[in-house]
Design an enzyme around this catalytic site. Structure first.
Site, mmCIF file in Angstrom:
data_model
loop_
_atom_site.group_PDB
_atom_site.id
_atom_site.type_symbol
_atom_site.label_atom_id
_atom_site.label_comp_id
_atom_site.label_asym_id
_atom_site.label_seq_id
_atom_site.Cartn_x
_atom_site.Cartn_y
_atom_site.Cartn_z
ATOM 1 N N LYS A 10 0.645 -1.095 -0.022
ATOM 2 C CA LYS A 10 -0.013 -0.135 -0.212
ATOM 3 C C LYS A 10 1.147 1.263 -0.019
ATOM 4 C CE LYS A 10 -3.998 -2.178 2.702
ATOM 5 N NZ LYS A 10 -4.784 -2.023 3.022
ATOM 6 N N TYR A 50 -12.446 -2.918 -3.721
ATOM 7 C CA TYR A 50 -12.863 -2.634 -2.260
ATOM 8 C C TYR A 50 -14.640 -2.228 -2.435
ATOM 9 C CZ TYR A 50 -8.044 -1.748 -0.093
ATOM 10 O OH TYR A 50 -7.373 -2.221 0.420
ATOM 11 N N PHE A 58 -15.368 3.983 6.975
ATOM 12 C CA PHE A 58 -14.382 4.328 7.174
ATOM 13 C C PHE A 58 -13.301 4.299 5.267
ATOM 14 C CE2 PHE A 58 -14.245 -0.310 7.663
ATOM 15 C CZ PHE A 58 -13.761 -1.324 6.731
ATOM 16 N N ARG A 86 -1.494 -14.518 3.880
ATOM 17 C CA ARG A 86 -2.582 -13.933 5.136
ATOM 18 C C ARG A 86 -1.757 -13.589 6.894
ATOM 19 N NH1 ARG A 86 -7.013 -9.908 3.477
ATOM 20 N NH2 ARG A 86 -8.178 -11.742 5.595
ATOM 21 N N THR A 92 -5.626 -6.893 10.953
ATOM 22 C CA THR A 92 -5.760 -5.881 9.650
ATOM 23 C C THR A 92 -5.461 -4.852 10.775
ATOM 24 O OG1 THR A 92 -7.915 -6.139 8.982
ATOM 25 C CG2 THR A 92 -7.773 -4.214 8.860
ATOM 26 N N ASN A 117 -1.674 -0.344 6.737
ATOM 27 C CA ASN A 117 -1.384 -0.975 8.155
ATOM 28 C C ASN A 117 -0.550 -2.189 6.152
ATOM 29 O OD1 ASN A 117 -3.487 -1.877 5.648
ATOM 30 N ND2 ASN A 117 -4.608 -3.075 7.330
ATOM 31 N N HIS A 120 -1.501 -5.217 1.442
ATOM 32 C CA HIS A 120 -3.568 -6.270 0.740
ATOM 33 C C HIS A 120 -2.919 -7.312 0.336
ATOM 34 C CE1 HIS A 120 -7.130 -7.326 -0.666
ATOM 35 N NE2 HIS A 120 -6.571 -7.608 -1.659
ATOM 36 N N GLU A 131 -9.553 -9.634 -8.298
ATOM 37 C CA GLU A 131 -8.715 -8.993 -7.794
ATOM 38 C C GLU A 131 -7.365 -8.640 -8.901
ATOM 39 O OE1 GLU A 131 -7.340 -9.418 -3.568
ATOM 40 O OE2 GLU A 131 -10.142 -8.792 -3.135
HETATM 41 P P1 IDP Z 1 -7.525 -6.752 5.500
HETATM 42 O O1 IDP Z 1 -6.613 -5.668 4.892
HETATM 43 O O2 IDP Z 1 -7.164 -7.497 6.531
HETATM 44 O O3 IDP Z 1 -8.550 -7.888 4.458
HETATM 45 P P2 IDP Z 1 -10.673 -5.804 5.380
HETATM 46 O O4 IDP Z 1 -11.127 -6.142 6.338
HETATM 47 O O5 IDP Z 1 -10.273 -6.894 4.383
HETATM 48 O O6 IDP Z 1 -8.672 -6.244 5.688
HETATM 49 O O7 IDP Z 1 -10.562 -4.007 5.476
HETATM 50 C C1 IDP Z 1 -9.641 -3.687 3.948
HETATM 51 C C2 IDP Z 1 -8.710 -2.600 4.493
HETATM 52 O O8 IDP Z 1 -10.086 -0.997 5.394
HETATM 53 C C3 IDP Z 1 -8.084 -2.540 5.825
HETATM 54 O O9 IDP Z 1 -6.716 -3.122 5.249
HETATM 55 C C4 IDP Z 1 -7.942 -0.929 6.086
HETATM 56 O O10 IDP Z 1 -6.618 -0.399 5.922
HETATM 57 C C5 IDP Z 1 -9.283 -0.603 6.448
HETATM 58 N N1 IDP Z 1 -9.858 -0.667 6.997
HETATM 59 C C6 IDP Z 1 -10.657 -1.861 7.604
HETATM 60 N N2 IDP Z 1 -11.336 -2.234 8.729
HETATM 61 C C7 IDP Z 1 -11.251 -1.100 9.062
HETATM 62 C C8 IDP Z 1 -11.415 -0.509 10.585
HETATM 63 O O11 IDP Z 1 -12.374 -0.672 11.629
HETATM 64 N N3 IDP Z 1 -10.924 0.832 10.733
HETATM 65 C C9 IDP Z 1 -9.986 1.607 10.074
HETATM 66 N N4 IDP Z 1 -9.854 1.554 8.626
HETATM 67 C C10 IDP Z 1 -9.906 -0.117 8.908
HETATM 68 MG MG MG Z 2 -10.252 -7.848 2.557
#
Ligand code: IDP
Ligand code: MG
Length: 137
Positions: A10, A50, A58, A86, A92, A117, A120, A131
């Site tokens: 990212k 997304y 968010f 993963r 996350t 974070n 992805h 994707e």
């Molecule tokens: P993942 O990347 O671990 O699969 P997802 O739930 O698919 O997590 O969410 C996509 C991205 O959205 C996350 O990697 C993070 O950057 C952001 N995100 C997810 N949940 C939250 C939240 O509760 N607050 C702020 N950002 C979030």
């Molecule tokens: Mg995800």
């Protein structure tokens, strides 16, 4: 048949100069980089990528963050790589992601509306194919 997943470094990872370390962890685990490119994502690509998060609080901060600078997109190959990446990436939330993972070792909370974070990784074979199609046609 060998499995494939879509990995993104990212914009925070690219901007902090962590691309090499992140790709090195993937290679050190034994996976291979089948495709690799440096690209600045468009809103259209991110809204598709997304789509499952549309409507969440968010979502807009996430799209803005993901457009804020270039990303490195990769197709990563190996048996059970979806699950394996993963696991390498970690949870996350970087604050609580396990030490030893990419997010746990290299990430932290920055007090923003979106979790920055670093990476992805696709979460299922269906997501991976969808994707990879979005990012690599
Ligand atoms: P993942 O990347 O671990 O699969 P997802 O739930 O698919 O997590 O969410 C996509 C991205 O959205 C996350 O990697 C993070 O950057 C952001 N995100 C997810 N949940 C939250 C939240 O509760 N607050 C702020 N950002 C979030
Ligand atoms: Mg995800």
């Amino acid at each position: 048949m060998t499995q494939r997943t879509l990995v993104l470094v990212k914009p925070d990872g690219v901007q902090r100069g962590l691309t090499g370390q992140i790709l090195a962890r993937i290679e050190a685990k034994g996976y291979s980089l089948a495709e690799l490119k440096h690209v600045t994502a468009t809103r259209e690509v991110l809204e598709q990528h997304y789509a499952e998060h549309q409507g969440k609080p968010f979502f807009e901060p996430l799209v803005e963050f993901m457009m804020s600078g270039p990303v490195v997109a990769a197709v990563v190959e190996g048996d059970r790589v979806i699950e394996g990446f993963r696991s390498l990436a970690g949870a996350t939330e970087p604050t609580t992601a396990a030490p030893g993972t990419i997010r746990g070792d290299l990430g932290r909370d920055w007090g923003e509306k979106v979790q920055k974070n670093l990476v992805h990784g696709s979460d299922s074979p269906e997501s991976a194919e969808r994707e990879i199609g979005i990012w690599f046609g």
